[in-house]
Design a protein around this motif. Sequence first.
Motif, PDB file in Angstrom:
ATOM      1  N   GLN A  20      45.664  35.566  47.341  1.00 47.83           N
ATOM      2  CA  GLN A  20      46.805  34.659  47.136  1.00 47.83           C
ATOM      3  C   GLN A  20      48.041  35.465  46.780  1.00 47.83           C
ATOM      4  O   GLN A  20      49.155  35.060  47.074  1.00 47.83           O
TER       5      GLN A  20
ATOM      6  N   ASP B 230      41.562  36.933  45.629  1.00 44.61           N
ATOM      7  CA  ASP B 230      41.448  35.994  46.749  1.00 44.61           C
ATOM      8  C   ASP B 230      42.601  36.088  47.746  1.00 44.61           C
ATOM      9  O   ASP B 230      42.750  35.231  48.595  1.00 44.61           O
TER      10      ASP B 230
ATOM     11  N   ASP C  88      45.110  39.058  42.047  1.00 42.31           N
ATOM     12  CA  ASP C  88      43.916  38.224  42.255  1.00 42.31           C
ATOM     13  C   ASP C  88      43.132  38.734  43.451  1.00 42.31           C
ATOM     14  O   ASP C  88      43.703  39.282  44.393  1.00 42.31           O
TER      15      ASP C  88
ATOM     16  N   ARG D 295      44.395  30.671  49.446  1.00 39.98           N
ATOM     17  CA  ARG D 295      43.218  31.494  49.245  1.00 39.98           C
ATOM     18  C   ARG D 295      42.634  31.901  50.608  1.00 39.98           C
ATOM     19  O   ARG D 295      42.527  31.074  51.505  1.00 39.98           O
TER      20      ARG D 295
ATOM     21  N   ARG E 238      53.356  32.752  47.583  1.00 37.75           N
ATOM     22  CA  ARG E 238      51.938  32.723  47.212  1.00 37.75           C
ATOM     23  C   ARG E 238      51.152  32.082  48.344  1.00 37.75           C
ATOM     24  O   ARG E 238      51.344  30.919  48.663  1.00 37.75           O
TER      25      ARG E 238
HETATM   26 MG    MG Z   1      43.484  32.052  43.550  1.00 35.31          MG
END
Ligand code: MG
Length: 324
Positions: free
Chosen positions: A106, A104, A102, A208, A205
């Motif tokens: 994460q 962002d 991703d 963001r 994780r």
């Molecule tokens: Mg995300």
Amino acid sequence: MRSMNKDAENKRVSIIVPFLNEQENLPLLYDRCTKVFQSLEEDFELVFIDDGSTDKSLDWVLDKAETDPSVKYIQLSRNFGHQRAITAGMNLCTGDAAIIIDADLQDPPETIADMISKWKEGYDVVHAVRSERKGESGLKKLLAHVFYRIMSKITEVQMTVDAGDFRLLDRKALNALNSMPEQHRYMRGLASWIGFNQTTVEYVRDARHAGVTKYPLIKSIGLALNAITSFSGTPLRFIFYLGGLLCSLSVVIGIYLFIAWNFIQAAPPQHAGTTYLTLAIFFVSGLQMFCMGILGQYLRRVFDEIKERPLYLVRQTNLEGASS
Ligand code: MG
Ligand code: UDP
């Protein structure tokens, strides 16, 4: 059996980054990814897929591509959604393996090193499994937890629990996935479905880095529904059993009442009939609607598949092999 088939020399890894309005995140993602590869022997390309962004993300990517040949881009003609943006990257990337991540942050780019070392051990699919999720709402976490567990129960394929789209795919696995024409692409399910040598690595994780999620709860529920209808016939079987049970029960109760009211006791209370009838109408019509809704989900899929539309359209790219 695994084979040590991943001779690091001259091997290239494609990092596939779908993005929708991530201008604050892309520069940092780029820095962290390039840093990871400084300590690895593999070559890499960063494939950025612009899924219809309206901010300055694409400008940044185009600028970067001018100075850094490892930066590739695919601009889709509009927003096709995360799963299809990933598909575009997988179709056009040139690496011996690809890692989907991703934009962002994460998915921490540092986990890439662990995934590559598993790949070098001979694994073809390396799922990154979330041991912890930061910065997401309690409800989303709870629903995700329940969803992944239900999914693994009701599907025929063994699916990795708590794995998102952050995973490494060897060229073999990539080719297999690229050969699948289906429209509703639940990539997490498909990646398990193809088989080969699969393994997992754990990661935390992060929250963001900047910007807002493009997967509000309602879109996540859509993805979950898509996942279930793509990979499981259980809802269909469920209505089959439910319908059967209901029919049998009403026959049994009908016979029981007939005997009870005619042979055992006197007539039933005066308003009992209308009350039961009203309740029964509500119950049965509600149930029918529910069942039709389930059927509708499958029908929609058939409808979408027969159209055989391309999964995405490319406006511009600097990757070879693209049709436009
Ligand atoms: Mg995300
Ligand atoms: N994304 C995309 N197209 C979309 C929605 C999201 O390419 O239509 C990208 C987004 O920019 C990000 C990744 O997909 O890189 C995951 O989206 P997001 O972080 O918003 O989802 P979440 O992590 O909150 O589930």
